[in-house]
Structure formats: C-alpha cells, structure tokens
Enzyme design. Structure first.
Site, PDB file in Angstrom:
ATOM      1  N   ARG A 108       1.009  -1.282   0.038  1.00  0.00           N
ATOM      2  CA  ARG A 108      -0.154   0.115  -0.067  1.00  0.00           C
ATOM      3  C   ARG A 108       0.396   1.101  -0.072  1.00  0.00           C
ATOM      4  O   ARG A 108       2.077   1.119   0.937  1.00  0.00           O
ATOM      5  CB  ARG A 108      -0.722   0.433   1.345  1.00  0.00           C
ATOM      6  CG  ARG A 108      -0.187   0.002   2.547  1.00  0.00           C
ATOM      7  CD  ARG A 108      -0.127   1.446   3.196  1.00  0.00           C
ATOM      8  NE  ARG A 108       0.536   1.405   4.697  1.00  0.00           N
ATOM      9  CZ  ARG A 108       1.213   2.363   5.024  1.00  0.00           C
ATOM     10  NH1 ARG A 108       1.421   3.543   4.330  1.00  0.00           N
ATOM     11  NH2 ARG A 108       1.251   2.504   6.106  1.00  0.00           N
ATOM     12  N   GLU A 207      -6.552   7.665   7.325  1.00  0.00           N
ATOM     13  CA  GLU A 207      -6.005   8.375   8.609  1.00  0.00           C
ATOM     14  C   GLU A 207      -4.916   9.524   7.060  1.00  0.00           C
ATOM     15  O   GLU A 207      -4.695  10.453   7.295  1.00  0.00           O
ATOM     16  CB  GLU A 207      -4.344   7.153   8.493  1.00  0.00           C
ATOM     17  CG  GLU A 207      -3.368   7.816   8.679  1.00  0.00           C
ATOM     18  CD  GLU A 207      -2.403   6.907  10.018  1.00  0.00           C
ATOM     19  OE1 GLU A 207      -2.966   5.773  10.431  1.00  0.00           O
ATOM     20  OE2 GLU A 207      -0.796   7.548   9.734  1.00  0.00           O
ATOM     21  N   ARG A 211      -5.998   5.680   0.460  1.00  0.00           N
ATOM     22  CA  ARG A 211      -4.331   4.634   0.552  1.00  0.00           C
ATOM     23  C   ARG A 211      -4.598   3.366  -0.102  1.00  0.00           C
ATOM     24  O   ARG A 211      -5.970   2.362  -0.549  1.00  0.00           O
ATOM     25  CB  ARG A 211      -4.600   3.922   2.098  1.00  0.00           C
ATOM     26  CG  ARG A 211      -4.099   4.885   3.282  1.00  0.00           C
ATOM     27  CD  ARG A 211      -2.600   4.853   3.143  1.00  0.00           C
ATOM     28  NE  ARG A 211      -2.277   5.465   4.776  1.00  0.00           N
ATOM     29  CZ  ARG A 211      -2.005   5.004   5.768  1.00  0.00           C
ATOM     30  NH1 ARG A 211      -2.115   3.838   5.939  1.00  0.00           N
ATOM     31  NH2 ARG A 211      -1.265   5.757   6.327  1.00  0.00           N
ATOM     32  N   CYS A 253       1.078  10.822   9.055  1.00  0.00           N
ATOM     33  CA  CYS A 253       1.908  11.002   9.848  1.00  0.00           C
ATOM     34  C   CYS A 253       3.868  10.342   9.365  1.00  0.00           C
ATOM     35  O   CYS A 253       3.670  10.491   8.613  1.00  0.00           O
ATOM     36  CB  CYS A 253       1.800   9.176  10.285  1.00  0.00           C
ATOM     37  SG  CYS A 253       2.454   8.975  12.019  1.00  0.00           S
ATOM     38  N   THR A 255       5.427   8.724  10.024  1.00  0.00           N
ATOM     39  CA  THR A 255       6.297   7.232   9.412  1.00  0.00           C
ATOM     40  C   THR A 255       5.828   7.042   8.176  1.00  0.00           C
ATOM     41  O   THR A 255       5.873   5.740   7.813  1.00  0.00           O
ATOM     42  CB  THR A 255       5.692   6.525  10.493  1.00  0.00           C
ATOM     43  OG1 THR A 255       4.375   6.212  10.096  1.00  0.00           O
ATOM     44  CG2 THR A 255       5.958   6.629  11.986  1.00  0.00           C
ATOM     45  N   ARG A 262       3.953   1.092   2.352  1.00  0.00           N
ATOM     46  CA  ARG A 262       4.316  -0.666   3.184  1.00  0.00           C
ATOM     47  C   ARG A 262       3.673  -2.130   2.307  1.00  0.00           C
ATOM     48  O   ARG A 262       2.723  -2.017   2.150  1.00  0.00           O
ATOM     49  CB  ARG A 262       3.262  -0.441   4.850  1.00  0.00           C
ATOM     50  CG  ARG A 262       3.675  -1.673   5.482  1.00  0.00           C
ATOM     51  CD  ARG A 262       3.004  -1.026   6.749  1.00  0.00           C
ATOM     52  NE  ARG A 262       1.457  -1.889   7.187  1.00  0.00           N
ATOM     53  CZ  ARG A 262       1.204  -3.224   7.397  1.00  0.00           C
ATOM     54  NH1 ARG A 262       2.575  -3.712   7.726  1.00  0.00           N
ATOM     55  NH2 ARG A 262       0.238  -3.261   7.486  1.00  0.00           N
ATOM     56  N   ARG A 291       3.465  -7.046  12.586  1.00  0.00           N
ATOM     57  CA  ARG A 291       1.748  -6.210  13.356  1.00  0.00           C
ATOM     58  C   ARG A 291       1.955  -7.824  13.166  1.00  0.00           C
ATOM     59  O   ARG A 291       1.923  -8.470  12.994  1.00  0.00           O
ATOM     60  CB  ARG A 291       1.983  -4.958  12.296  1.00  0.00           C
ATOM     61  CG  ARG A 291       2.442  -3.958  12.207  1.00  0.00           C
ATOM     62  CD  ARG A 291       1.322  -3.022  11.030  1.00  0.00           C
ATOM     63  NE  ARG A 291       2.460  -2.290  11.351  1.00  0.00           N
ATOM     64  CZ  ARG A 291       1.845  -1.074  10.914  1.00  0.00           C
ATOM     65  NH1 ARG A 291       0.940  -1.150   9.798  1.00  0.00           N
ATOM     66  NH2 ARG A 291       2.472  -0.143  10.368  1.00  0.00           N
ATOM     67  N   GLU A 296      -1.998  -2.521  12.584  1.00  0.00           N
ATOM     68  CA  GLU A 296      -1.085  -2.162  13.654  1.00  0.00           C
ATOM     69  C   GLU A 296      -1.723  -2.256  14.666  1.00  0.00           C
ATOM     70  O   GLU A 296      -3.027  -2.358  14.957  1.00  0.00           O
ATOM     71  CB  GLU A 296      -1.379  -0.585  13.360  1.00  0.00           C
ATOM     72  CG  GLU A 296      -0.419   0.297  13.836  1.00  0.00           C
ATOM     73  CD  GLU A 296      -0.214   1.209  13.007  1.00  0.00           C
ATOM     74  OE1 GLU A 296      -0.942   1.896  12.942  1.00  0.00           O
ATOM     75  OE2 GLU A 296       1.273   2.481  14.022  1.00  0.00           O
TER      76      GLU A 296
HETATM   77  P1  ADP Z   1      -1.504  -0.345   6.429  1.00  0.00           P
HETATM   78  O1  ADP Z   1      -0.848  -1.134   6.725  1.00  0.00           O
HETATM   79  O2  ADP Z   1      -2.705   0.573   5.350  1.00  0.00           O
HETATM   80  O3  ADP Z   1      -0.978   1.262   7.673  1.00  0.00           O
HETATM   81  P2  ADP Z   1      -2.552  -1.437   8.630  1.00  0.00           P
HETATM   82  O4  ADP Z   1      -1.184  -2.277   9.354  1.00  0.00           O
HETATM   83  O5  ADP Z   1      -3.322  -1.207   9.856  1.00  0.00           O
HETATM   84  O6  ADP Z   1      -3.047  -0.159   8.416  1.00  0.00           O
HETATM   85  O7  ADP Z   1      -3.853  -2.982   7.979  1.00  0.00           O
HETATM   86  C1  ADP Z   1      -4.396  -2.424   7.971  1.00  0.00           C
HETATM   87  C2  ADP Z   1      -5.416  -3.906   6.501  1.00  0.00           C
HETATM   88  O8  ADP Z   1      -4.625  -4.581   6.145  1.00  0.00           O
HETATM   89  C3  ADP Z   1      -5.341  -4.548   7.912  1.00  0.00           C
HETATM   90  O9  ADP Z   1      -6.556  -5.047   8.454  1.00  0.00           O
HETATM   91  C4  ADP Z   1      -4.354  -6.002   7.632  1.00  0.00           C
HETATM   92  O10 ADP Z   1      -4.403  -7.277   7.859  1.00  0.00           O
HETATM   93  C5  ADP Z   1      -4.328  -6.140   6.651  1.00  0.00           C
HETATM   94  N1  ADP Z   1      -3.055  -6.010   5.487  1.00  0.00           N
HETATM   95  C6  ADP Z   1      -1.868  -5.764   6.270  1.00  0.00           C
HETATM   96  N2  ADP Z   1      -0.979  -7.182   5.772  1.00  0.00           N
HETATM   97  C7  ADP Z   1      -1.925  -7.132   4.504  1.00  0.00           C
HETATM   98  C8  ADP Z   1      -1.285  -8.949   3.968  1.00  0.00           C
HETATM   99  N3  ADP Z   1       0.290  -8.834   3.553  1.00  0.00           N
HETATM  100  N4  ADP Z   1      -2.718  -9.266   4.099  1.00  0.00           N
HETATM  101  C9  ADP Z   1      -3.361  -9.504   3.999  1.00  0.00           C
HETATM  102  N5  ADP Z   1      -3.829  -8.268   4.759  1.00  0.00           N
HETATM  103  C10 ADP Z   1      -3.061  -6.762   5.314  1.00  0.00           C
HETATM  104  N1  DAR Z   2      -0.177   4.432  16.989  1.00  0.00           N
HETATM  105  C1  DAR Z   2       0.822   5.898  16.788  1.00  0.00           C
HETATM  106  C2  DAR Z   2       0.746   6.252  14.520  1.00  0.00           C
HETATM  107  C3  DAR Z   2       2.455   4.944  14.643  1.00  0.00           C
HETATM  108  C4  DAR Z   2       2.642   5.200  13.240  1.00  0.00           C
HETATM  109  N2  DAR Z   2       1.359   4.555  12.484  1.00  0.00           N
HETATM  110  C5  DAR Z   2       0.712   4.412  11.545  1.00  0.00           C
HETATM  111  N3  DAR Z   2       0.635   6.100  10.912  1.00  0.00           N
HETATM  112  N4  DAR Z   2      -0.427   4.232  11.557  1.00  0.00           N
HETATM  113  C6  DAR Z   2       2.322   5.747  17.173  1.00  0.00           C
HETATM  114  O1  DAR Z   2       2.379   6.624  17.747  1.00  0.00           O
HETATM  115  O2  DAR Z   2       2.846   4.817  17.785  1.00  0.00           O
END
Ligand code: ADP
Ligand code: DAR
Length: 339
Positions: A108, A207, A211, A253, A255, A262, A291, A296
C-alpha cells in the site's frame, strides 16, 4: 505541558525549548504544535506520537518533526527523496512458490491531495470535496482494476465488519487517530473502492486521503507491485498529490512520508513466533516491522504475523520492497522459521 513519561519519539523531542519556540505558530489551516502532539500526549504508549495537519506542519514545526523523521527513517535535512517503480529491480518476485509460509502479500501507498489539509485538520466540507475528486478519478479504472466505490455512511455494519475481518477495510479509527482529530465527522466522506477481484483497493479519507492497495493470496510480491504501479499511473493522470523533493509524498503521520509504502506479507512463523520479543528483535535487525494479523496494534493469530518494511522515506519503492524480500528470504531460506 506535563511530560507524559512515554517512550514516544514525541516525548523525546518535544522539549520545553521546542515547545516555547513553536507555541503561538499556526498553519493556514489553523493547526498548532499542540494539535500535532495531542495524540502522543493522550496516548503515552504511542511509538511516534505526532501527526501533521497539512504540508505546512512539516516546515512550521520542523524543530519537532525533523529529529523524529531522522530517528525513524534515518533521513536528514537536505537529503533528496528517490523514486523507483521499475519492477525489474525487485530481487525476488515470488517469495514462497511452494506456498509453505506466506498466506498473502500486500503493498500500500498513502497519498494526500495537493493543497488539501490532512486528516487531523481537514474540515467536513473539504473532506467531502476530496472524496468527490478521488471517486471521480476512480471511475477511470478498467479491466482487472475496474470496481465499485462504497461510502461508509451507506454501508451496513454487518458488511463493514466482514470487510474489516477479511482485511480489506480499515478499522473504525483507532484511539491514536481519534486523539489526532482524524476521526472527526465519522463516517462522513469516507469509503472504500475495490476491484471486482478484490485484489485492488483504495481507502478514501482514513488516516490519509488515499491508501492505494494491491493485495493477493500467496507470496508473489512482484505481481502485487506491478498491479499497484499500473493503478498509480492511472490515478496520477487526474490527481495531483502533495509532494516535495525532500519529503517525497506527504502523509499525516511522519512514518509514512516518502514512498509512503508498506509492503507486507502475512507469514506463518510457528516456531519463531513463540517468542515475540525475540522475533521483534530479529525483524528490527532486518529493518522490518512486526504487526498482528489485523494490522497495527493487533495480535498475531495461530502463529501468523504481518511483516513489512519499516523505512518509507530515503528509500525508493523497489528498495522498500527489497527490504521485505531480503528479510523474508533471511527468515525462510535460512530456516530460522524452522528452528
Ligand atoms: P496499513 O497497512 O494501511 O498501514 P494496517 O497495518 O492497519 O494499515 O493494516 C490494514 C489492514 O490490512 C489490516 O486489516 C491488515 O490485516 C491488512 N493487511 C496488511 N498486510 C496484509 C497482508 N500481507 N495480507 C493480508 N492483509 C494484510
Ligand atoms: N500509533 C501511532 C502511529 C504510528 C505509526 N502508524 C500509523 N501512522 N498508522 C504511534 O505514534 O504509535
């Protein structure tokens, strides 16, 4: 303001001197440094603890953001961001051709529209203007990228929960985003676009304003990358994204600056996963983030973890993917998983 004794990068760099220097400054969207640090102040368990309300935040509040960006990404003032979407530079396309370890792969990127405030500062009316511009651009997708847009305000709770469970849709804004002001007017102006085969998704006004997500079962990260690149080529024909030579693509953010990319795999780590602290240390040594299966701040399930590149700024898109490729190779091919 009382120091909140957290371990966040905000609490480390939001010193009394920085606070005195930045207090009283306000961006054209009325965003202040206290707005930027509110999430970290209210959530002492934050890792980072700051959000930008707009592009200006990164220059107005540079004494706070710059050291956080340098520590998180290893990226210094004066550096220039780099871009590379050439899929031939990805070192391994299929990370698990035997299908033994990797359940699914996802890449993403975050994007925000130029001259729009970001989620912590955007007004309800501006958020809806952004949604309409993005939805109009989504109509360009054809063939395997063709799909439909669903507004959250028109989505049943049952369907919403199922899409979150299936890893397609974002969760209802977490407490970090709540404190940052990113959840205001929920669910107005927010939604999800998904292709008919559900391998291509666009989240609208979570966010970040966009995305843009490519994902599929298995470990073929090369295919995931190519699909994302095709979609971005189409979107940027009609949308102008907030970007600078130093920060790359802007995000709320810090990050997520730069590539805002990501690249992740859901991977079975049956033995390594028994000691999550050790696994986190191994991932950190490979410049990877660990994660849970629902993203997250979630937990692993049945020994399955979400592993992804940590650095997004100061690396190109293919370098970000290759960080994941090399990390997964290290974990699988060196049989660390089996020991
Ligand atoms: P982001 O990747 O947008 O920073 P998150 O870490 O919260 O946000 O992940 C968002 C959603 O994407 C979650 O439901 C997570 O399970 C899903 N996800 C992330 N990576 C994968 C993957 N490799 N395969 C399937 N689902 C994924
Ligand atoms: N939870 C916030 C954000 C960290 C990075 N993740 C994002 N942007 N979704 C923290 O400061 O831990």
């Amino acid at each position: 303001m009382e120091k909140n004794h957290s371990q966040s990068l905000m609490s480390k760099y939001f010193t009394k001197e920085v606070k005195n220097k930045l207090s009283g400054l306000k961006t054209s969207n009325g965003f202040t440094v206290l707005d930027a640090v509110r999430s970290g102040m209210e959530n002492p368990d934050s890792n980072v603890g700051v959000y930008a309300g707009d592009e200006e935040s990164y220059s107005f509040f540079a004494p706070l953001f710059d050291p956080i960006i340098e520590e998180y990404h290893g990226y210094k003032k004066g550096e220039l961001h780099k871009t590379d979407f050439d899929s031939s530079h990805i070192e391994i396309n299929n990370l698990d051709s035997e299908g033994k370890y990797i359940i699914s792969s996802r890449i993403r990127v975050g994007r925000n529209l130029k001259d729009f405030a970001f989620s912590p500062a955007i007004s309800k009316s501006e958020r809806i203007v952004a949604e309409n511009k993005i939805v109009a651009a989504l109509k360009q997708f054809k063939d395997d990228l063709q799909g439909r847009y669903c507004q959250l305000s028109n989505m049943s709770e049952e369907i919403r929960l199922q899409m979150v469970k299936d890893h397609f849709l974002f969760k209802k804004g977490d407490r970090f985003l709540e404190s940052a002001g990113a959840n205001r007017d929920w669910p107005e102006g927010r939604g999800i676009f998904y292709s008919n085969d559900k391998k291509f998704l666009v989240w609208v006004n979570e966010e970040d304003q966009l995305r843009i997500i490519s994902m599929q079962a298995g470990g073929n990260i090369g295919e995931v990358f190519k699909r994302l690149t095709r979609a971005l080529d189409i979107l940027q024909k009609s949308l102008i994204f907030a970007y600078s030579g130093h920060f790359g693509y802007f995000s709320s953010c810090p990050t997520n600056l730069g590539t805002a990319m990501r690249a992740s795999v859901h991977i079975k780590l049956p033995k390594l996963g028994r000691d999550e602290t050790n696994l986190k240390t191994i991932c950190a040594s490979l410049n990877l983030s660990l994660r849970g299966v629902h993203g997250e701040h979630s937990n692993s399930e049945n020994g399955v973890f979400d592993i992804s590149n940590k650095q997004r700024l100061g690396v190109s898109e293919t370098e970000a993917v290759n960080t994941l490729v090399r990390g997964v190779k290290e974990l699988i091919i060196n049989k660390k998983i089996m020991n």
